[in-house]
Scaffold this active site. Structure first.
Site, short mmCIF file in Angstrom:
data_model
loop_
_atom_site.label_atom_id
_atom_site.label_comp_id
_atom_site.label_asym_id
_atom_site.label_seq_id
_atom_site.Cartn_x
_atom_site.Cartn_y
_atom_site.Cartn_z
N LYS A 96 0.77 -1.11 0.03
CA LYS A 96 -0.11 -0.11 0.05
C LYS A 96 0.74 1.43 -0.06
O LYS A 96 1.77 1.35 0.82
CB LYS A 96 -1.05 -0.03 1.31
CG LYS A 96 -2.08 0.61 1.09
CD LYS A 96 -1.92 2.15 1.03
CE LYS A 96 -1.31 3.04 2.10
NZ LYS A 96 -1.16 4.40 1.88
N GLY A 119 6.18 5.06 9.47
CA GLY A 119 5.32 6.13 9.27
C GLY A 119 5.38 6.72 10.56
O GLY A 119 6.19 6.63 11.33
N SER A 120 4.31 7.48 10.57
CA SER A 120 4.37 8.40 12.06
C SER A 120 3.85 7.44 13.23
O SER A 120 3.48 6.40 13.09
CB SER A 120 3.20 9.49 11.90
OG SER A 120 2.14 8.91 11.78
N ALA A 168 -0.01 7.03 13.46
CA ALA A 168 -0.15 5.95 12.35
C ALA A 168 0.14 4.49 13.09
O ALA A 168 -0.62 3.46 12.74
CB ALA A 168 0.07 6.20 11.29
N GLY A 169 1.25 4.45 13.38
CA GLY A 169 1.92 3.18 13.92
C GLY A 169 0.97 2.66 15.04
O GLY A 169 0.66 1.53 15.02
N GLU A 194 8.43 0.91 11.85
CA GLU A 194 9.43 1.80 11.73
C GLU A 194 8.96 3.15 12.19
O GLU A 194 8.13 3.66 11.05
CB GLU A 194 10.23 1.41 10.79
CG GLU A 194 11.59 2.14 10.62
CD GLU A 194 11.84 3.56 10.41
OE1 GLU A 194 11.89 4.38 11.51
OE2 GLU A 194 11.66 3.86 9.35
N CYS A 202 13.48 9.92 8.87
CA CYS A 202 13.22 9.59 10.14
C CYS A 202 14.63 9.42 10.95
O CYS A 202 14.45 9.83 12.36
CB CYS A 202 12.56 8.47 10.56
SG CYS A 202 13.47 7.14 9.58
N GLU A 249 8.94 15.43 16.48
CA GLU A 249 9.47 15.26 15.13
C GLU A 249 8.82 16.40 14.06
O GLU A 249 7.78 16.47 13.87
CB GLU A 249 9.50 14.05 14.59
CG GLU A 249 10.15 13.58 13.28
CD GLU A 249 9.98 12.07 12.97
OE1 GLU A 249 10.83 11.56 12.31
OE2 GLU A 249 8.89 11.51 13.12
#
Length: 480
Positions: free
Chosen positions: A176, A228-229, A232-233, A250, A284, A383
């Site tokens: 995706k 991702g963020s 979202a994780g 990650e 990141c 971040e």
């Protein structure tokens, strides 16, 4: 303007289930450069069904390893043959400077796949240990259907960090990709089709957040691999938990570069610069917190300021450019909000802080350097994901370690010193998954991942392959 009208599902380009589309916008020109279908839940269902059939009944997980490697070598070669096209398209989509894009956006994925193809024949797929009634065979088997959900900042590198080990392990993958990178994802799909991956082994689905959530909670998925963020994780982990699907996450970082008092700045500053705001700060592992000793604080700030002022901001496709635009208008607004907050909280703006005066189009932010920053400030804790670096003073090594570890994140970091043993001793006490000594970066043959909110699990190295395997113990009986 590129127009795509089909989705790559189960190894074939097919009509999408709906008329929903995604526009890809150049961050440098603010113009639409392409359009693709958007995968919806019906398309995801088709992809999962094809992947399940490939795993439960198909040849891929049962194929001799040498044959699987041969197919993947064809995939690798097909992808590698389009390196220049890939780099150019990713720079157009993301805004990465073309020199960085050629090396990291398009070149690094080839290196990742090369590593896993070389590792596979040497990996311990089966070993034997003594048991109570006879030998126990410990086997490594593919985990199952994998949903790989990748971020927009380095999409192909992130993709191959998941595709490489998953496909080598024998897992079908539903990839995706983010709307920002919908166009370049077709290079991956077309390379897979050219290589002849068996039916169901790979689907490539551009989609926004709602379909991502649907995929991560799909009962036909055995593992979710996400980059991702943090927010979202967390959502993906919660969704996957409903099916007890395995996860590798990650996530973000706020990495610190510690410049110890005895550091030779003539060597350290050039070694540090490539790791501060690579890809316009949209990486990141960017070392966006520079920790400098009070005794040399002004010297470090002045050296960094000189380097920041020398950066060339402009067209990402121009070879002289070192800083391109941010990926979207939304991302620029986010970064500008952090800069304003830094000023409001009392940090000193040394370089940058605005939009480049010579560019009237594009989502650009000047390379920005803050000094007189306390680690409690927002710009030191969150971040930012843009070209913003803060310099924080410390008293001694103990204070530097304390400040570095005073973070919700623990992804990367570095320690600079003229005494390597001193640097190693400090590095050993940092709560982060990766630490550079007098440098930085990552290696494909070493595990990569974070402590704390920077993620769960590891990518690269043998550990990266193990993440796509289940362990089975087969107990045998000794015959007399």
């Amino acid at each position: 303007m590129q127009i795509k009208d089909r989705l790559f599902i189960g190894g074939r380009f097919v009509e999408p289930a709906t008329a929903s589309t995604l526009d890809v916008v150049s961050p440098a020109t603010e113009e639409v450069i392409g359009r693709t279908p958007e995968a919806r839940p019906e398309d995801i269902d088709r992809a999962v069904t094809a992947a399940r059939r490939a795993f439960d009944e198909g040849p891929w997980p049962r194929m001799p390893l040498a044959e699987r490697i041969e197919v993947l070598r064809r995939f690798r070669d097909a992808y590698a043959s389009r390196l220049r096209e890939t780099a150019t398209l990713l720079s157009s989509e993301v805004g990465s400077p073309i020199t960085w894009s050629t090396r990291a956006q398009a070149g690094a994925p080839i290196g990742v796949l090369d590593y896993f193809l070389a590792l596979a024949p040497e990996f311990a797929w089966e070993r034997e240990v003594p048991g109570a009634t006879g030998p126990v065979l410990i086997r490594q088997e593919p985990v199952g259907v994998v949903a790989a959900i990748v971020a927009w900042n380095a999409p192909h590198f992130i993709t191959f960090s998941k595709l490489g080990p998953a496909l080598v392990a024998g897992c079908p993958v539903i990839l995706k990709v983010s709307p920002e990178n919908a166009l370049s994802s077709y290079i991956i799909a077309e390379s897979a089709a050219e290589a002849g991956l068996p039916e169901g082994v790979l689907s490539v689905l551009p989609a926004d957040r709602e379909p991502s959530a649907y995929l991560s909670r799909h009962p036909g998925v055995d593992k979710v691999a996400f980059t991702g963020s943090v927010d979202a994780g967390k959502a993906i982990m919660a969704s996957a938990a409903a099916n007890l699907a395995r996860v590798t996450l990650e996530l973000g970082g706020k990495s610190a570069a510690l410049i110890l008092e005895d550091t030779d700045l003539d060597r350290a500053i050039p070694a540090l610069m490539p790791h501060l705001i690579p890809n316009n700060g949209q990486v990141c592992i960017s070392m966006t917190r520079v920790l400098a000793p009070r005794s040399r604080y002004d010297e470090v700030v002045d050296r960094l300021a000189e380097q920041f002022r020398a950066m060339v901001v402009g067209d990402p496709l121009a070879p002289v450019t070192t800083v391109g635009p941010l990926v979207s208008e939304r991302q620029r607004e986010r970064v500008e909000g952090y800069i304003a907050k830094g000023v409001a909280e009392g940090a000193r703006l040394v370089v940058g802080g605005g939009r480049p005066a010579h560019l009237d189009k594009g989502w650009y932010v000047e390379p920005t350097l803050f000094a007189d920053v306390d680690n409690s400030m927002t710009i030191a804790r969150e971040e930012i994901f843009g070209p913003v670096v803060v310099v924080i003073p410390f008293d001694d090594d103990e204070d530097a370690i304390r400040i570095s570890n005073d973070s919700d994140y623990g992804l990367h970091g570095s320690v600079f010193s003229s005494d390597e043993q001193r640097a190693l001793a400090v590095a050993a006490r940092l709560r982060t998954g990766n630490v550079g000594v007098n440098g930085g970066g990552i290696a494909f043959n070493a595990p990569f991942g974070g402590f704390k909110k920077s993620g769960i699990g590891r990518e690269f190295g043998p550990e990266g392959l193990q993440a796509y395997l289940e362990t089975k113990s087969v107990y045998t009986t000794t015959r007399h």
